[in-house]
Design a protein around this motif. Structure first.
Motif, PDB file in Angstrom:
ATOM      1  N   PRO A   1       0.810  -1.225   0.000  1.00 47.32           N
ATOM      2  CA  PRO A   1       0.000   0.000   0.000  1.00 47.32           C
ATOM      3  C   PRO A   1       0.839   1.270   0.000  1.00 47.32           C
ATOM      4  CG  PRO A   1      -0.104  -1.088   2.139  1.00 47.32           C
ATOM      5  CD  PRO A   1       0.558  -2.044   1.208  1.00 47.32           C
ATOM      6  N   LEU A   2       2.012   1.226   0.590  1.00 48.05           N
ATOM      7  CA  LEU A   2       2.891   2.398   0.557  1.00 48.05           C
ATOM      8  C   LEU A   2       3.284   2.731  -0.880  1.00 48.05           C
ATOM      9  CD1 LEU A   2       5.313   1.686   3.552  1.00 48.05           C
ATOM     10  CD2 LEU A   2       3.473   3.370   3.479  1.00 48.05           C
ATOM     11  N   LEU A   3       3.686   1.729  -1.628  1.00 47.59           N
ATOM     12  CA  LEU A   3       4.086   1.946  -3.015  1.00 47.59           C
ATOM     13  C   LEU A   3       2.886   2.361  -3.872  1.00 47.59           C
ATOM     14  CD1 LEU A   3       6.498  -1.108  -3.419  1.00 47.59           C
ATOM     15  CD2 LEU A   3       7.156   1.304  -3.211  1.00 47.59           C
ATOM     16  N   ALA A   4       1.730   1.747  -3.608  1.00 51.73           N
ATOM     17  CA  ALA A   4       0.531   2.095  -4.374  1.00 51.73           C
ATOM     18  C   ALA A   4       0.144   3.554  -4.148  1.00 51.73           C
ATOM     19  CB  ALA A   4      -0.627   1.171  -3.989  1.00 51.73           C
ATOM     20  N   SER A   5       0.302   4.022  -2.915  1.00 47.46           N
ATOM     21  CA  SER A   5      -0.063   5.415  -2.615  1.00 47.46           C
ATOM     22  C   SER A   5       0.845   6.418  -3.318  1.00 47.46           C
ATOM     23  CB  SER A   5      -0.012   5.651  -1.105  1.00 47.46           C
ATOM     24  OG  SER A   5       1.322   5.622  -0.619  1.00 47.46           O
ATOM     25  N   GLU A   6       2.012   5.946  -3.760  1.00 51.11           N
ATOM     26  CA  GLU A   6       2.964   6.805  -4.472  1.00 51.11           C
ATOM     27  C   GLU A   6       2.840   6.639  -5.982  1.00 51.11           C
ATOM     28  OE1 GLU A   6       4.834   9.049  -3.141  1.00 51.11           O
ATOM     29  OE2 GLU A   6       4.532   8.541  -1.021  1.00 51.11           O
ATOM     30  N   GLY A   7       1.842   5.893  -6.440  1.00 47.66           N
ATOM     31  CA  GLY A   7       1.592   5.773  -7.868  1.00 47.66           C
ATOM     32  C   GLY A   7       2.385   4.702  -8.576  1.00 47.66           C
ATOM     33  N   VAL A   8       3.032   3.802  -7.844  1.00 42.15           N
ATOM     34  CA  VAL A   8       3.765   2.708  -8.480  1.00 42.15           C
ATOM     35  C   VAL A   8       2.745   1.739  -9.087  1.00 42.15           C
ATOM     36  CG1 VAL A   8       5.408   0.826  -8.108  1.00 42.15           C
ATOM     37  CG2 VAL A   8       5.634   2.970  -6.813  1.00 42.15           C
ATOM     38  N   THR A   9       3.040   1.237 -10.268  1.00 41.35           N
ATOM     39  CA  THR A   9       2.084   0.371 -10.966  1.00 41.35           C
ATOM     40  C   THR A   9       1.894  -0.951 -10.222  1.00 41.35           C
ATOM     41  OG1 THR A   9       3.761  -0.716 -12.335  1.00 41.35           O
ATOM     42  CG2 THR A   9       2.805   1.352 -13.178  1.00 41.35           C
ATOM     43  N   ALA A  10       0.732  -1.556 -10.411  1.00 46.87           N
ATOM     44  CA  ALA A  10       0.427  -2.824  -9.758  1.00 46.87           C
ATOM     45  C   ALA A  10       1.415  -3.910 -10.162  1.00 46.87           C
ATOM     46  CB  ALA A  10      -0.996  -3.247 -10.101  1.00 46.87           C
ATOM     47  N   GLU A  11       1.831  -3.908 -11.412  1.00 45.91           N
ATOM     48  CA  GLU A  11       2.772  -4.926 -11.884  1.00 45.91           C
ATOM     49  C   GLU A  11       4.095  -4.848 -11.130  1.00 45.91           C
ATOM     50  OE1 GLU A  11       4.829  -6.475 -16.065  1.00 45.91           O
ATOM     51  OE2 GLU A  11       3.783  -4.552 -15.997  1.00 45.91           O
ATOM     52  N   ARG A  12       4.588  -3.636 -10.949  1.00 43.21           N
ATOM     53  CA  ARG A  12       5.870  -3.487 -10.250  1.00 43.21           C
ATOM     54  C   ARG A  12       5.707  -3.755  -8.748  1.00 43.21           C
ATOM     55  NH1 ARG A  12       9.219   1.662 -12.061  1.00 43.21           N
ATOM     56  NH2 ARG A  12      10.984   0.253 -12.307  1.00 43.21           N
ATOM     57  N   ILE A  13       4.574  -3.375  -8.196  1.00 44.55           N
ATOM     58  CA  ILE A  13       4.331  -3.683  -6.786  1.00 44.55           C
ATOM     59  C   ILE A  13       4.319  -5.186  -6.579  1.00 44.55           C
ATOM     60  CG2 ILE A  13       2.641  -3.583  -4.913  1.00 44.55           C
ATOM     61  CD1 ILE A  13       1.829  -0.823  -5.973  1.00 44.55           C
ATOM     62  N   ASP A  14       3.645  -5.915  -7.450  1.00 48.12           N
ATOM     63  CA  ASP A  14       3.618  -7.372  -7.343  1.00 48.12           C
ATOM     64  C   ASP A  14       5.029  -7.952  -7.430  1.00 48.12           C
ATOM     65  OD1 ASP A  14       0.877  -7.344  -7.094  1.00 48.12           O
ATOM     66  OD2 ASP A  14       0.478  -7.932  -9.179  1.00 48.12           O
ATOM     67  N   ALA A  15       5.847  -7.374  -8.285  1.00 46.41           N
ATOM     68  CA  ALA A  15       7.223  -7.861  -8.430  1.00 46.41           C
ATOM     69  C   ALA A  15       8.031  -7.612  -7.165  1.00 46.41           C
ATOM     70  CB  ALA A  15       7.885  -7.192  -9.632  1.00 46.41           C
ATOM     71  N   VAL A  16       7.853  -6.432  -6.555  1.00 44.41           N
ATOM     72  CA  VAL A  16       8.545  -6.133  -5.297  1.00 44.41           C
ATOM     73  C   VAL A  16       8.058  -7.068  -4.195  1.00 44.41           C
ATOM     74  CG1 VAL A  16       8.840  -4.407  -3.467  1.00 44.41           C
ATOM     75  CG2 VAL A  16       9.018  -3.719  -5.866  1.00 44.41           C
ATOM     76  N   VAL A  17       6.750  -7.256  -4.124  1.00 43.88           N
ATOM     77  CA  VAL A  17       6.172  -8.121  -3.092  1.00 43.88           C
ATOM     78  C   VAL A  17       6.733  -9.539  -3.187  1.00 43.88           C
ATOM     79  CG1 VAL A  17       4.026  -9.299  -2.437  1.00 43.88           C
ATOM     80  CG2 VAL A  17       4.071  -6.801  -2.677  1.00 43.88           C
TER      81      VAL A  17
END
Length: 219
Positions: free
Chosen positions: A84-100
């Motif tokens: 959620p921190l990354l999402a709140s900064e506008g990072v794309t879902a694809e990249r968030i999933d990759a970080v996760v």
């Protein structure tokens, strides 16, 4: 490289390390970030470097809470906290999933999933390499002290076990050798394994020197 995601993740991660002890602090995160990017440059499977850097900054943000028993798995916690921190900064879902995925799979514990992407494998290797070589010896000794403080008694003895004494039955310096070897044997990438063997050679020299310095005098 994606400097914006790298810098963003660093800014998000740093406050979480305020209560960290030396073995898993922000300096460790920075070393893992730097080494993971170096390994990426030596491998023909190119990762998303922004994802890799972000995951390196964030991978141990749950360590302070795990150390005091507030959470059980710092990797899973970091994944849930970072998304959620990354999402709140506008990072794309694809990249968030990759970080996760990187965060969930970076630990050597049996319950952690295997790293499946180049970024996850590089993060895993860089994190484990920070427990080998000169830096690794310092970190592993810090972990022994940290665990001793948490348990309220000596976790291991800084000795070779070759001399009888009050610490009989307590793990000796061999423990550090076993911890390092376990991590190096688990490495995934060719550049990680090459660096691992170099760091292991240094550790072997160190252990030989330690045993020589602590040897009992001739009768």
């Amino acid at each position: 490289m994606s400097p914006e995601l790298d810098a963003l993740a660093r800014g998000l991660a740093v406050p979480y390390y305020d209560d960290a002890l030396p073995a898993h602090d922000g300096c460790h995160a920075r070393r893992v970030r730097d080494l993971s990017l170096r390994l990426a440059g030596e491998w023909d499977r190119s990762p998303d470097r922004g994802v890799l850097a972000a995951a390196a900054w964030l991978h141990d943000i749950g360590r302070p809470l795990e150390r005091v028993g507030e959470i059980d798995d710092h990797g899973e916690w970091a994944a849930a906290e970072a998304a959620p921190l990354l999402a709140s900064e506008g990072v794309t879902a694809e990249r968030i999933d990759a970080v996760v995925h990187c965060l969930r799979s970076h630990s050597i514990r049996p319950s952690s999933p295997d790293p499946e992407t180049p970024a996850a494998k590089l993060l895993f290797d860089a994190d484990k390499l920070d427990a080998a070589g000169a830096v690794g010896l310092v970190r592993l000794a810090c972990i022994v002290g940290e665990r001793s403080g948490r348990a309220g008694e000596k976790y291991a003895a800084i000795d070779t076990g070759s001399v009888d004494g009050a610490d009989a039955g307590v793990p000796d310096l061999t423990l550090l050798r076993e911890w390092a070897r376990e991590r190096l044997d688990a490495l995934y990438t060719p550049p990680g394994r090459r660096r691992g063997e170099s760091r292991w050679a240094f550790m072997q020299d160190f252990f030989d020197r330690f045993e020589a310095e602590t040897a009992a005098p001739d009768a």
